[in-house]
Design a protein around this motif. Structure first.
Motif, mmCIF file in Angstrom:
data_model
loop_
_atom_site.group_PDB
_atom_site.id
_atom_site.type_symbol
_atom_site.label_atom_id
_atom_site.label_comp_id
_atom_site.label_asym_id
_atom_site.label_seq_id
_atom_site.Cartn_x
_atom_site.Cartn_y
_atom_site.Cartn_z
ATOM 1 N N GLN A 222 0.842 -1.187 0.000
ATOM 2 C CA GLN A 222 0.000 0.000 0.000
ATOM 3 C C GLN A 222 0.878 1.238 0.000
ATOM 4 O O GLN A 222 1.768 1.374 0.845
ATOM 5 C CB GLN A 222 -0.914 0.017 1.238
ATOM 6 N N PRO A 223 0.656 2.140 -0.946
ATOM 7 C CA PRO A 223 1.493 3.353 -0.990
ATOM 8 C C PRO A 223 1.152 4.332 0.131
ATOM 9 O O PRO A 223 0.033 4.359 0.630
ATOM 10 C CB PRO A 223 1.164 3.951 -2.355
ATOM 11 N N VAL A 224 2.139 5.102 0.509
ATOM 12 C CA VAL A 224 1.962 6.191 1.460
ATOM 13 C C VAL A 224 1.897 7.471 0.640
ATOM 14 O O VAL A 224 2.734 7.703 -0.229
ATOM 15 C CB VAL A 224 3.140 6.241 2.458
ATOM 16 N N HIS A 225 0.894 8.302 0.897
ATOM 17 C CA HIS A 225 0.731 9.549 0.155
ATOM 18 C C HIS A 225 1.231 10.706 1.010
ATOM 19 O O HIS A 225 0.917 10.797 2.194
ATOM 20 C CB HIS A 225 -0.735 9.769 -0.226
ATOM 21 N N VAL A 226 2.019 11.586 0.383
ATOM 22 C CA VAL A 226 2.641 12.704 1.090
ATOM 23 C C VAL A 226 2.403 13.980 0.295
ATOM 24 O O VAL A 226 2.485 13.977 -0.934
ATOM 25 C CB VAL A 226 4.163 12.478 1.241
ATOM 26 N N ARG A 227 2.119 15.063 0.987
ATOM 27 C CA ARG A 227 2.047 16.386 0.356
ATOM 28 C C ARG A 227 3.402 17.048 0.522
ATOM 29 O O ARG A 227 3.860 17.293 1.633
ATOM 30 C CB ARG A 227 0.984 17.251 1.012
ATOM 31 N N LEU A 228 4.035 17.320 -0.602
ATOM 32 C CA LEU A 228 5.344 17.957 -0.590
ATOM 33 C C LEU A 228 5.225 19.417 -1.002
ATOM 34 O O LEU A 228 4.363 19.765 -1.808
ATOM 35 C CB LEU A 228 6.288 17.238 -1.556
ATOM 36 N N TYR A 229 6.086 20.237 -0.454
ATOM 37 C CA TYR A 229 6.140 21.641 -0.811
ATOM 38 C C TYR A 229 7.507 21.924 -1.412
ATOM 39 O O TYR A 229 8.522 21.423 -0.948
ATOM 40 C CB TYR A 229 5.868 22.518 0.407
ATOM 41 N N LEU A 230 7.507 22.720 -2.434
ATOM 42 C CA LEU A 230 8.707 23.021 -3.201
ATOM 43 C C LEU A 230 9.327 24.322 -2.714
ATOM 44 O O LEU A 230 8.634 25.312 -2.511
ATOM 45 C CB LEU A 230 8.329 23.140 -4.683
ATOM 46 N N SER A 231 10.638 24.299 -2.505
ATOM 47 C CA SER A 231 11.351 25.527 -2.169
ATOM 48 C C SER A 231 12.669 25.535 -2.924
ATOM 49 O O SER A 231 13.148 24.500 -3.378
ATOM 50 C CB SER A 231 11.596 25.631 -0.664
ATOM 51 N N SER A 232 13.254 26.695 -3.026
ATOM 52 C CA SER A 232 14.527 26.844 -3.730
ATOM 53 C C SER A 232 15.642 26.202 -2.908
ATOM 54 O O SER A 232 15.648 26.286 -1.685
ATOM 55 C CB SER A 232 14.826 28.321 -3.956
ATOM 56 N N ILE B 225 6.709 0.387 -1.728
ATOM 57 C CA ILE B 225 7.823 -0.550 -1.865
ATOM 58 C C ILE B 225 7.932 -1.031 -3.309
ATOM 59 O O ILE B 225 9.026 -1.157 -3.846
ATOM 60 C CB ILE B 225 7.637 -1.732 -0.893
ATOM 61 N N GLU B 226 6.802 -1.274 -3.946
ATOM 62 C CA GLU B 226 6.807 -1.809 -5.308
ATOM 63 C C GLU B 226 7.115 -0.759 -6.365
ATOM 64 O O GLU B 226 7.874 -1.007 -7.297
ATOM 65 C CB GLU B 226 5.463 -2.457 -5.615
ATOM 66 N N ASP B 227 6.511 0.441 -6.249
ATOM 67 C CA ASP B 227 6.625 1.456 -7.297
ATOM 68 C C ASP B 227 7.643 2.548 -6.996
ATOM 69 O O ASP B 227 7.905 3.393 -7.848
ATOM 70 C CB ASP B 227 5.260 2.096 -7.558
ATOM 71 N N GLY B 228 8.180 2.591 -5.800
ATOM 72 C CA GLY B 228 9.153 3.613 -5.439
ATOM 73 C C GLY B 228 8.500 4.957 -5.177
ATOM 74 O O GLY B 228 7.353 5.046 -4.761
ATOM 75 N N VAL B 229 9.223 6.027 -5.444
ATOM 76 C CA VAL B 229 8.735 7.392 -5.258
ATOM 77 C C VAL B 229 8.188 7.882 -6.593
ATOM 78 O O VAL B 229 8.896 7.880 -7.600
ATOM 79 C CB VAL B 229 9.875 8.325 -4.786
ATOM 80 N N SER B 230 6.931 8.288 -6.596
ATOM 81 C CA SER B 230 6.334 8.814 -7.829
ATOM 82 C C SER B 230 5.508 10.042 -7.507
ATOM 83 O O SER B 230 4.800 10.089 -6.506
ATOM 84 C CB SER B 230 5.477 7.753 -8.520
ATOM 85 N N PHE B 231 5.641 11.044 -8.356
ATOM 86 C CA PHE B 231 4.897 12.279 -8.195
ATOM 87 C C PHE B 231 3.592 12.158 -8.972
ATOM 88 O O PHE B 231 3.596 11.731 -10.134
ATOM 89 C CB PHE B 231 5.727 13.463 -8.687
#
Length: 128
Positions: free
Chosen positions: A24-34, A64-70
């Motif tokens: 089961q994937p874990v969903h994360v909200r990421l914020y972009l900064s310089s 675990i199966e798909d790695g990190v995906s945006f």
């Protein structure tokens, strides 16, 4: 009584381990900064300066199966994967996606994850 309690705790910990290994994937909200925040010019106090709104969150899935995906389909060239605790102390820093995922899924609690590229830092908090 101790044996029953010990057996119960072992069963619970095994159940949690099995649940994490279901893919089961874990969903994360990421914020972009310089990546170079130290070079930002300071605002001139004599001018009317308006504050900008925070950046729109970027949704990310980690499994675990798909790695990190945006979720927006982008595929940034990530240089380092970082995990920090709630006090901003480094827990793990690696350049390998597989090592990052393995370490992340072995932890429990609240953490901050950061993905560094040449130009940007993707940052978000996660509770596992």
């Amino acid at each position: 009584m101790k044996n029953i309690l010990t057996l119960f705790l072992i069963m619970v910990s095994c159940s949690i381990a099995v649940a994490w290994n279901t893919g089961q994937p874990v969903h994360v909200r990421l914020y972009l900064s310089s990546a170079t925040t130290n070079t930002d010019p300071k605002p001139d106090e004599s001018k009317d300066v308006h504050h900008r709104m925070p950046t729109r969150p970027i949704l990310c899935s980690i499994s675990i199966e798909d790695g990190v995906s945006f979720d927006d389909g982008s595929d940034p060239d990530i240089i380092s994967y970082e995990i920090k605790d709630a006090d901003n102390n480094p827990v793990a820093v690696t350049g390998d996606e597989a090592d990052f995922i393995q370490t992340l899924f072995s932890l429990t609690g609240e953490y901050v994850i950061q993905f560094r590229t040449d130009q940007y830092v993707y940052c978000g908090s996660i509770c596992i």
